[in-house]
Design a protein around this motif. Sequence first.
Motif, PDB file in Angstrom:
ATOM      1  N   TYR A  36       1.057  -1.041  -0.285  1.00 37.82           N
ATOM      2  CA  TYR A  36       0.049   0.147  -0.164  1.00 37.82           C
ATOM      3  C   TYR A  36       0.300   1.413   0.069  1.00 37.82           C
ATOM      4  O   TYR A  36       0.293   2.583   0.171  1.00 37.82           O
ATOM      5  N   GLY A  37       2.109   0.821   0.089  1.00 37.87           N
ATOM      6  CA  GLY A  37       2.704   2.304  -0.091  1.00 37.87           C
ATOM      7  C   GLY A  37       2.239   3.186   1.497  1.00 37.87           C
ATOM      8  O   GLY A  37       2.408   2.282   2.254  1.00 37.87           O
ATOM      9  N   HIS A  38       2.995   4.364   0.987  1.00 40.44           N
ATOM     10  CA  HIS A  38       2.682   5.158   2.551  1.00 40.44           C
ATOM     11  C   HIS A  38       1.317   5.432   3.255  1.00 40.44           C
ATOM     12  O   HIS A  38       1.218   5.537   4.370  1.00 40.44           O
ATOM     13  N   ASP A  39       0.496   4.945   2.339  1.00 39.54           N
ATOM     14  CA  ASP A  39      -0.855   4.966   2.925  1.00 39.54           C
ATOM     15  C   ASP A  39      -1.436   3.228   3.926  1.00 39.54           C
ATOM     16  O   ASP A  39      -2.110   3.868   4.596  1.00 39.54           O
ATOM     17  N   ALA A  40      -0.309   2.841   3.717  1.00 42.52           N
ATOM     18  CA  ALA A  40      -0.816   1.597   4.506  1.00 42.52           C
ATOM     19  C   ALA A  40      -0.937   2.081   5.999  1.00 42.52           C
ATOM     20  O   ALA A  40      -1.600   1.583   6.607  1.00 42.52           O
ATOM     21  N   PHE A  41       0.027   3.080   6.634  1.00 44.19           N
ATOM     22  CA  PHE A  41      -0.987   3.242   8.064  1.00 44.19           C
ATOM     23  C   PHE A  41      -1.972   3.961   7.770  1.00 44.19           C
ATOM     24  O   PHE A  41      -2.753   4.364   9.179  1.00 44.19           O
ATOM     25  N   LEU A  42      -2.656   3.489   7.618  1.00 42.08           N
ATOM     26  CA  LEU A  42      -4.374   4.555   6.994  1.00 42.08           C
ATOM     27  C   LEU A  42      -5.050   2.660   6.820  1.00 42.08           C
ATOM     28  O   LEU A  42      -6.183   3.263   6.494  1.00 42.08           O
ATOM     29  N   VAL A  43      -4.436   2.118   6.365  1.00 44.74           N
ATOM     30  CA  VAL A  43      -4.704   0.752   5.199  1.00 44.74           C
ATOM     31  C   VAL A  43      -5.028  -0.301   6.148  1.00 44.74           C
ATOM     32  O   VAL A  43      -5.538  -0.528   6.441  1.00 44.74           O
TER      33      VAL A  43
END
Lengths: 369, 369
Positions: free
Chosen positions: B345-352
Amino acid sequence: MEVNTGIEYFNEPLYLESGRILPNFKLAYETYGRLNNDKSNAVVVCHALTGSHHAASRYKNDTKFGWWDAMIGDGKAIDTTKFFVICINILSSPFGSTSPLDIDESTGLEYRMNFPVIVISDVVNAQMRLFKKFGIEKAYAVIGGSLGGMQSLCFAIEHNKFTDRIIMLASTYATSAWAIAFNKIAIHGILNDIMFDDGNYDVNLVKKHGLVGMEVGRMAGHISFLSPDSTSLKFGRKYVNTDGLYELKGRFEVDRYMEYNASNFAKRFDPLCYLYIVKMMNNFDCTRHFDNLKDALSNILARLTLISFKGDMLFRWQEMREIFDVMVELGKGDMVEFYNINSNYGHDAFLVEYDKFDFYVKKALEWKI
Amino acid sequence: MEVNTGIEYFNEPLYLESGRILPNFKLAYETYGRLNNDKSNAVVVCHALTGSHHAASRYKNDTKFGWWDAMIGDGKAIDTTKFFVICINILSSPFGSTSPLDIDESTGLEYRMNFPVIVISDVVNAQMRLFKKFGIEKAYAVIGGSLGGMQSLCFAIEHNKFTDRIIMLASTYATSAWAIAFNKIAIHGILNDIMFDDGNYDVNLVKKHGLVGMEVGRMAGHISFLSPDSTSLKFGRKYVNTDGLYELKGRFEVDRYMEYNASNFAKRFDPLCYLYIVKMMNNFDCTRHFDNLKDALSNILARLTLISFKGDMLFRWQEMREIFDVMVELGKGDMVEFYNINSNYGHDAFLVEYDKFDFYVKKALEWKI
């Protein structure tokens, strides 16, 4: 080295993949070295998105050399004492070949947004016409990086008897959603720029000021051509001397670099041509008329040399590796070479780090049938 | 779970790192759970670039939950049966805290481009004032991702007795040239958008239409939050059904996704606030007032948990790893944990991808002194 620049006019229709027809067209080209008597020493070099047919040498009073001058010349990897090198400006490009800024005969006006969408196969078909005029029935090799690599692969698949040697650098078999996303910034910026005026902009005004939409698009392009490592190495967190850290408009050196490049580019490269070429890149998928990649690559008769760069963010080395793997799967393992080059330069490496791959290009050209 | 939303007004000056002064300011915040009697169970959650204090739960008639609802709640990783969670809207943000759209008392007009540049240290200093009002002298933990991670690190270094537990996700110790380059697209697009009018735009008009400059900036942001793998997996080369492959304006699904998100975002997020927050991110360098990273980190007294994501293109895991290595070098190896999560998920992983890291957050919160 003998250099010749020209424009060839074709007073004959070019039938496009879209079903549209160019009733006539022209191709700007440049050649280096001499075509031998049996016309067997032609090496076709295909240029990238924003490149031109000016691949090598330097024009009078110009400070810059052609985009692959380090590779093309007497005694260089593509040795012009042996080869007749030819580079052709792609259709849609603003540097001399037929583009959206040319006159549409059916209306007597410039094409502008009525220009047909040109795909890689069309570009290659048009180039085949020029080779015919030169009397070149078979090229010694075809070589290209990025969008030029797509052209190379297209020659390999769709004109598979045209050459025995294909060299493809920093490219892919089908443009990924990731690359399309990067291109979207330019497309959105240009189409929604007030000055663009749905393609009816004043060309001289754009040449003078450049579109902001084109500038941000070029910035996105720049990012995709770089890599995190090369960017940090080159700029670090250095601040522009004259700017303040606590000023809203204060810039880091990397900001200034991007501004400078984007501003120059927006004046130099026509925004409508850019839209058409970005569309060409996005549309590229060598499997479109085939069942799958295996089916497409099964048509290749030439020896294929694949050169990718580990830090390439736009066309990742894994995509080139996939081509290699499928070739091996097809039992063509002895007809394919794959080199994955270590480089911090990202996609740009094929235009910068010659010393890391020119040997492989030379080797590919030395291959005997 | 008890949820309280409020705005706190501070009728006192905030001295900024730039030398400028906010004569008064306000902070919007939201809390979840209950503060215990000895006020020792506060967990501070710091939000990211475009986030707000609305971190969890759902407002009446709203379809969307807070940005970290999966993490914050009764029985969740940040368990509100145990903890009093507080999330504060950062200064410069358009969601309730003091921003460029507020009135500058010295002129009686909105600040607009006269708003001072706010840095992470200022944001954290302001938050400390709110904790004081709550009577919280020491927080149980401070946690944040991305720009929120920068705030966490700032708490750890500059307010090193405020908490014993710092958790930092998908962030860095100093914003890299690479990340600054991505932000440049928004900065250039907004500042050069005719509608922006050097900050004097009509707010309602922008809310209705959105700036094109903000849209392209958001697109660049989106790319930096994603990864090549997640983008290709999600969209492939799928074409929008209603669009033609050979139409210049024809779109791929990834184009449509970017258009849709950028258009919504440009209406929802004020462009001037965005400029100020992007500047805040670009300016972040926890070593600025120290000799080097080692010197800066030597101030940390809390236990530091670092969670990075392998595919993060904006703040790469190597940057978090550097923090870990320097902590070990400082002899604080027993006070630092580093988890590098596999994610597409790239950078978004911490929100996903909560299920890949919520366990580590829980573990970090369970750590006993």
